[in-house]
Scaffold this active site. Structure first.
Site, PDB file in Angstrom:
ATOM      1  N   LYS A   1       0.828  -1.230   0.000  1.00  0.00           N
ATOM      2  CA  LYS A   1       0.000   0.000   0.000  1.00  0.00           C
ATOM      3  C   LYS A   1       0.844   1.253   0.000  1.00  0.00           C
ATOM      4  O   LYS A   1       0.458   2.281  -0.560  1.00  0.00           O
ATOM      5  CB  LYS A   1      -0.967   0.008   1.186  1.00  0.00           C
ATOM      6  CG  LYS A   1      -0.329  -0.214   2.545  1.00  0.00           C
ATOM      7  CD  LYS A   1      -0.367  -1.658   2.941  1.00  0.00           C
ATOM      8  CE  LYS A   1       0.518  -1.937   4.126  1.00  0.00           C
ATOM      9  NZ  LYS A   1       0.250  -3.163   4.807  1.00  0.00           N
TER      10      LYS A   1
ATOM     11  N   GLU B   1      -5.631  -6.363  -3.733  1.00  0.00           N
ATOM     12  CA  GLU B   1      -6.606  -6.638  -2.667  1.00  0.00           C
ATOM     13  C   GLU B   1      -5.936  -6.700  -1.297  1.00  0.00           C
ATOM     14  O   GLU B   1      -6.447  -6.177  -0.302  1.00  0.00           O
ATOM     15  CB  GLU B   1      -7.311  -7.975  -2.962  1.00  0.00           C
ATOM     16  CG  GLU B   1      -8.364  -8.349  -1.954  1.00  0.00           C
ATOM     17  CD  GLU B   1      -9.530  -7.371  -1.935  1.00  0.00           C
ATOM     18  OE1 GLU B   1     -10.334  -7.394  -2.865  1.00  0.00           O
ATOM     19  OE2 GLU B   1      -9.625  -6.574  -0.985  1.00  0.00           O
TER      20      GLU B   1
ATOM     21  N   GLY C   1       3.668 -10.682  13.645  1.00  0.00           N
ATOM     22  CA  GLY C   1       3.753 -10.450  12.181  1.00  0.00           C
ATOM     23  C   GLY C   1       2.751  -9.443  11.671  1.00  0.00           C
ATOM     24  O   GLY C   1       2.501  -9.361  10.469  1.00  0.00           O
TER      25      GLY C   1
ATOM     26  N   GLU D   1       4.379  -3.342  10.313  1.00  0.00           N
ATOM     27  CA  GLU D   1       5.255  -3.076   9.172  1.00  0.00           C
ATOM     28  C   GLU D   1       6.716  -3.188   9.614  1.00  0.00           C
ATOM     29  O   GLU D   1       7.009  -3.153  10.821  1.00  0.00           O
ATOM     30  CB  GLU D   1       5.001  -1.663   8.643  1.00  0.00           C
ATOM     31  CG  GLU D   1       3.601  -1.453   8.090  1.00  0.00           C
ATOM     32  CD  GLU D   1       3.275  -2.392   6.946  1.00  0.00           C
ATOM     33  OE1 GLU D   1       3.972  -2.376   5.928  1.00  0.00           O
ATOM     34  OE2 GLU D   1       2.314  -3.181   7.080  1.00  0.00           O
TER      35      GLU D   1
ATOM     36  N   ASP E   1       0.295   3.950   7.726  1.00  0.00           N
ATOM     37  CA  ASP E   1      -0.179   2.763   7.003  1.00  0.00           C
ATOM     38  C   ASP E   1      -1.684   2.875   6.722  1.00  0.00           C
ATOM     39  O   ASP E   1      -2.139   2.598   5.608  1.00  0.00           O
ATOM     40  CB  ASP E   1       0.121   1.514   7.843  1.00  0.00           C
ATOM     41  CG  ASP E   1      -0.413   0.255   7.202  1.00  0.00           C
ATOM     42  OD1 ASP E   1       0.161  -0.203   6.206  1.00  0.00           O
ATOM     43  OD2 ASP E   1      -1.435  -0.272   7.696  1.00  0.00           O
TER      44      ASP E   1
ATOM     45  N   LYS F   1      -3.755   3.136   3.040  1.00  0.00           N
ATOM     46  CA  LYS F   1      -4.907   2.314   2.650  1.00  0.00           C
ATOM     47  C   LYS F   1      -6.115   3.188   2.331  1.00  0.00           C
ATOM     48  O   LYS F   1      -6.867   2.919   1.390  1.00  0.00           O
ATOM     49  CB  LYS F   1      -5.244   1.328   3.775  1.00  0.00           C
ATOM     50  CG  LYS F   1      -4.154   0.288   3.971  1.00  0.00           C
ATOM     51  CD  LYS F   1      -4.317  -0.436   5.293  1.00  0.00           C
ATOM     52  CE  LYS F   1      -3.238  -1.483   5.493  1.00  0.00           C
ATOM     53  NZ  LYS F   1      -3.186  -2.008   6.857  1.00  0.00           N
TER      54      LYS F   1
HETATM   55  P1  NDP Z   1       8.605  -9.014   5.526  1.00  0.00           P
HETATM   56  O1  NDP Z   1       9.680  -8.065   5.899  1.00  0.00           O
HETATM   57  O2  NDP Z   1       8.220 -10.085   6.469  1.00  0.00           O
HETATM   58  O3  NDP Z   1       8.995  -9.705   4.132  1.00  0.00           O
HETATM   59  C1  NDP Z   1       9.728  -9.074   3.096  1.00  0.00           C
HETATM   60  C2  NDP Z   1      10.626 -10.098   2.448  1.00  0.00           C
HETATM   61  O4  NDP Z   1      11.295  -9.483   1.352  1.00  0.00           O
HETATM   62  C3  NDP Z   1      11.688 -10.616   3.424  1.00  0.00           C
HETATM   63  O5  NDP Z   1      11.878 -11.988   3.250  1.00  0.00           O
HETATM   64  C4  NDP Z   1      12.913  -9.820   2.997  1.00  0.00           C
HETATM   65  O6  NDP Z   1      14.122 -10.470   3.295  1.00  0.00           O
HETATM   66  C5  NDP Z   1      12.705  -9.734   1.487  1.00  0.00           C
HETATM   67  N1  NDP Z   1      13.442  -8.624   0.896  1.00  0.00           N
HETATM   68  C6  NDP Z   1      13.724  -7.414   1.445  1.00  0.00           C
HETATM   69  N2  NDP Z   1      14.454  -6.683   0.569  1.00  0.00           N
HETATM   70  C7  NDP Z   1      14.656  -7.452  -0.518  1.00  0.00           C
HETATM   71  C8  NDP Z   1      15.371  -7.268  -1.743  1.00  0.00           C
HETATM   72  N3  NDP Z   1      16.013  -6.141  -2.014  1.00  0.00           N
HETATM   73  N4  NDP Z   1      15.364  -8.273  -2.630  1.00  0.00           N
HETATM   74  C9  NDP Z   1      14.722  -9.417  -2.361  1.00  0.00           C
HETATM   75  N5  NDP Z   1      14.038  -9.667  -1.222  1.00  0.00           N
HETATM   76  C10 NDP Z   1      14.014  -8.695  -0.322  1.00  0.00           C
HETATM   77  O7  NDP Z   1       7.342  -8.127   5.122  1.00  0.00           O
HETATM   78  P2  NDP Z   1       5.822  -8.594   5.062  1.00  0.00           P
HETATM   79  O8  NDP Z   1       5.703  -9.918   4.435  1.00  0.00           O
HETATM   80  O9  NDP Z   1       5.186  -8.357   6.375  1.00  0.00           O
HETATM   81  O10 NDP Z   1       5.225  -7.465   4.092  1.00  0.00           O
HETATM   82  C11 NDP Z   1       5.396  -7.539   2.699  1.00  0.00           C
HETATM   83  C12 NDP Z   1       4.462  -6.516   2.052  1.00  0.00           C
HETATM   84  O11 NDP Z   1       3.120  -6.840   2.389  1.00  0.00           O
HETATM   85  C13 NDP Z   1       4.683  -5.076   2.531  1.00  0.00           C
HETATM   86  O12 NDP Z   1       4.436  -4.206   1.450  1.00  0.00           O
HETATM   87  C14 NDP Z   1       3.610  -4.896   3.601  1.00  0.00           C
HETATM   88  O13 NDP Z   1       3.215  -3.558   3.748  1.00  0.00           O
HETATM   89  C15 NDP Z   1       2.499  -5.716   3.002  1.00  0.00           C
HETATM   90  N6  NDP Z   1       1.502  -6.217   3.941  1.00  0.00           N
HETATM   91  C16 NDP Z   1       1.879  -6.889   5.062  1.00  0.00           C
HETATM   92  C17 NDP Z   1       0.936  -7.426   5.918  1.00  0.00           C
HETATM   93  C18 NDP Z   1       1.293  -8.163   7.155  1.00  0.00           C
HETATM   94  O14 NDP Z   1       0.371  -8.556   7.876  1.00  0.00           O
HETATM   95  N7  NDP Z   1       2.555  -8.416   7.432  1.00  0.00           N
HETATM   96  C19 NDP Z   1      -0.494  -7.257   5.618  1.00  0.00           C
HETATM   97  C20 NDP Z   1      -0.786  -6.541   4.395  1.00  0.00           C
HETATM   98  C21 NDP Z   1       0.185  -6.051   3.600  1.00  0.00           C
HETATM   99  P3  NDP Z   1      14.773 -10.245   4.759  1.00  0.00           P
HETATM  100  O15 NDP Z   1      13.803 -10.791   5.754  1.00  0.00           O
HETATM  101  O16 NDP Z   1      16.034 -11.032   4.686  1.00  0.00           O
HETATM  102  O17 NDP Z   1      14.992  -8.777   4.896  1.00  0.00           O
HETATM  103  N1  HSE Z   2       0.944  -3.499   9.355  1.00  0.00           N
HETATM  104  C1  HSE Z   2      -0.327  -3.651   8.762  1.00  0.00           C
HETATM  105  C2  HSE Z   2      -1.392  -3.628   9.840  1.00  0.00           C
HETATM  106  C3  HSE Z   2      -0.397  -4.935   8.009  1.00  0.00           C
HETATM  107  O1  HSE Z   2      -1.056  -3.724  11.026  1.00  0.00           O
HETATM  108  O2  HSE Z   2      -2.559  -3.477   9.500  1.00  0.00           O
HETATM  109  C4  HSE Z   2      -1.625  -5.082   7.179  1.00  0.00           C
HETATM  110  O3  HSE Z   2      -1.669  -4.159   6.153  1.00  0.00           O
END
Ligand code: NDP
Ligand code: HSE
Length: 421
Positions: free
Chosen positions: A104, A126, A184, A187, A198, A202
């Site tokens: 987002k 979504e 988890g 952010e 955040d 949204k």
């Molecule tokens: P995480 O930090 O858990 O995951 C990101 C992943 O990307 C990690 O494995 C990270 O590796 C990897 N990464 C970082 N930089 C690079 C790079 N340059 N090249 C390749 N891989 C890379 O984040 P989330 O999964 O929580 O979030 C991902 C997206 O989803 C974000 O945009 C977030 O805003 C969105 N989101 C998250 C939600 C949630 O509940 N967590 C809900 C809704 C949306 P490493 O760990 O080694 O840094």
């Molecule tokens: N950090 C975000 C939240 C994840 O707490 O709502 C979902 O977008």
């Protein structure tokens, strides 16, 4: 059976949820849709500890070039941030691939360029708004024929989780945040959650779909939850309210009002029952009336589920939903256009005349008080809380600047909250 090859960038919290769901539910997906989802490539910084998530024939790489060279029908961006993530999306669009993202921040801040590149067609998001709740697809399809009168949303799971536990267990913000991070929900920079950024990302995306107008992220009024103390939760409780982190969008007098702030809502309001990391979007429309969508707003599996929903839509060639609008049709409502009731807490020395000074300043700004409370205490500094009748937001901001200058008051500890009835 149609095979859909997926390139997954980012195997973190959400990426691992996507992998788990595809592995566990491939049978049901094939049965319902005729699509065989195959993750053909994964890009991540470090795969140690993640080996079990990688399918045997999948290319797992830390090289962007190698990732982009693999065969993909759809690229899924789950890295987060606005740099590498943008490159992944641009590269995929340039290669004619469908793109799914949960990012987002990137879409709200740079959506005009990205959606122009995508030409409104192949970029789906979504999971970027309210996690597992199908609110984007609802605005893109089931609600399109309505004028949206108003949206009130709990759009940040982390903030709602913190405020819920503050309310239910009278714990402080500082005690709860680490738990939300561990689960988890937060952010990478939890400031995005607790400072309201955040939710504002949204809200920019939701308001765009609801009102077919570009909403610049920077124009959204944003207040976070850091300053809220257990005393505010208790006061709200006594007054019959709960404090919820709300995003609000509506059209007022030809302007769009877009705001994110912790808000006191009556305990009877539908959003007051949305607990912990759950999100809720309450909407009012001209023909379908009022409604709400609720569910998990954050977390690995719920968010992964919303990502897979978009993969399926693209796989089924449903590529033409209501587009993101890049043209700004409505100007943003400024504080002088906004009327609200307010809750105000100050920490003050317990001296005669302080209340008179505050109410004098409020009166000079045409702000009338509905109630005033000071709990008896033996301490020298005491909380003094006030609730106003409906007042102009700009007048309240101006008055607040003067209230903070009263010598008996601690200017750093003044809390102002909006009240929605
Ligand atoms: P995480 O930090 O858990 O995951 C990101 C992943 O990307 C990690 O494995 C990270 O590796 C990897 N990464 C970082 N930089 C690079 C790079 N340059 N090249 C390749 N891989 C890379 O984040 P989330 O999964 O929580 O979030 C991902 C997206 O989803 C974000 O945009 C977030 O805003 C969105 N989101 C998250 C939600 C949630 O509940 N967590 C809900 C809704 C949306 P490493 O760990 O080694 O840094
Ligand atoms: N950090 C975000 C939240 C994840 O707490 O709502 C979902 O977008």
């Amino acid at each position: 059976m149609k095979k859909v090859r997926i390139g997954l960038a980012g195997l973190g919290t959400v990426g691992s949820g996507v992998m788990r769901l595809i592995r566990a539910n491939s049978g049901v997906i094939e049965q319902k849709t005729g699509l065989q989802l195959e993750v053909s490539a994964i890009l991540d910084l470090d795969f140690s500890g993640k080996e079990a998530l990688i399918p045997p024939t999948c290319v797992a790489t830390t090289s962007m070039e190698e990732f982009e060279d693999t065969e993909q029908d759809i690229t899924v961006e789950l890295i987060g941030g606005t740099n590498v993530a943008r490159k992944v999306i641009e590269g995929a669009l340039a290669a004619g691939r469908g793109v799914v993202t949960a990012n987002k921040a990137l879409l709200a801040e740079q959506g005009q360029e990205l959606f122009s590149l995508a030409n409104g067609q192949k970029l789906r998001y979504e999971a970027a708004v309210a996690g597992a709740i199908p609110v984007v697809q609802s605005l893109q399809s089931s609600l399109t024929q309505n004028n949206i009168i108003k949206i009130d949303g709990i759009l940040n799971g982390t903030s709602n989780y913190i405020l819920t536990r503050m309310f239910e267990e009278r714990l402080s913000y500082e005690e709860i945040l680490p738990e939300a991070q561990r689960l988890g929900y937060a952010e990478a920079d939890a400031g995005f959650d607790v400072d309201g950024i955040d939710a504002a990302h949204k809200l920019a995306l939701l308001a765009n779909l609801a009102y077919s107008s570009y909403v610049p992220f920077a124009s959204i009024f944003v207040q976070g939850i850091r300053d809220i103390k257990v005393i505010d939760i208790e006061m709200a409780d006594r007054l019959g309210y709960m404090i919820k982190p709300l995003g609000i969008a509506k059209i007022v007098d030809g302007h769009i009002e877009v705001r994110v702030h912790p808000t006191m809502i009556p305990k009877s309001h539908p959003l007051s029952t949305i607990r912990l990391e759950n999100n809720g979007v309450f909407y009012d429309t001209d023909y379908s009336g009022e409604g709400s969508l609720t569910g998990k707003g954050a977390g690995s599996l719920p968010t992964g589920s919303a990502v897979v929903a978009d993969i399926i839509q693209l796989g089924l060639q449903n590529t033409n939903p209501l587009p993101f609008t890049t043209e700004q049709k409505y100007s943003i409502a400024e504080a002088q256009h906004i009327q609200s009731r307010f809750y105000l807490r100050v920490m003050t020395q317990d001296r005669p005349g302080v209340l008179a000074k505050i109410s004098g300043i409020l009166g000079d700004h045409d702000i009338s008080l509905a109630s005033v409370m000071q709990l008896e205490s033996n301490t020298e500094i005491v909380p003094l809380t006030m609730v106003s009748h409906k007042a102009n937001e700009q007048s309240m901001m101006d008055a607040l600047m003067q209230v903070k200058k009263i010598p008996e008051i601690s200017a750093e500890e003044v809390v102002l909250l909006h009240i929605e009835e």
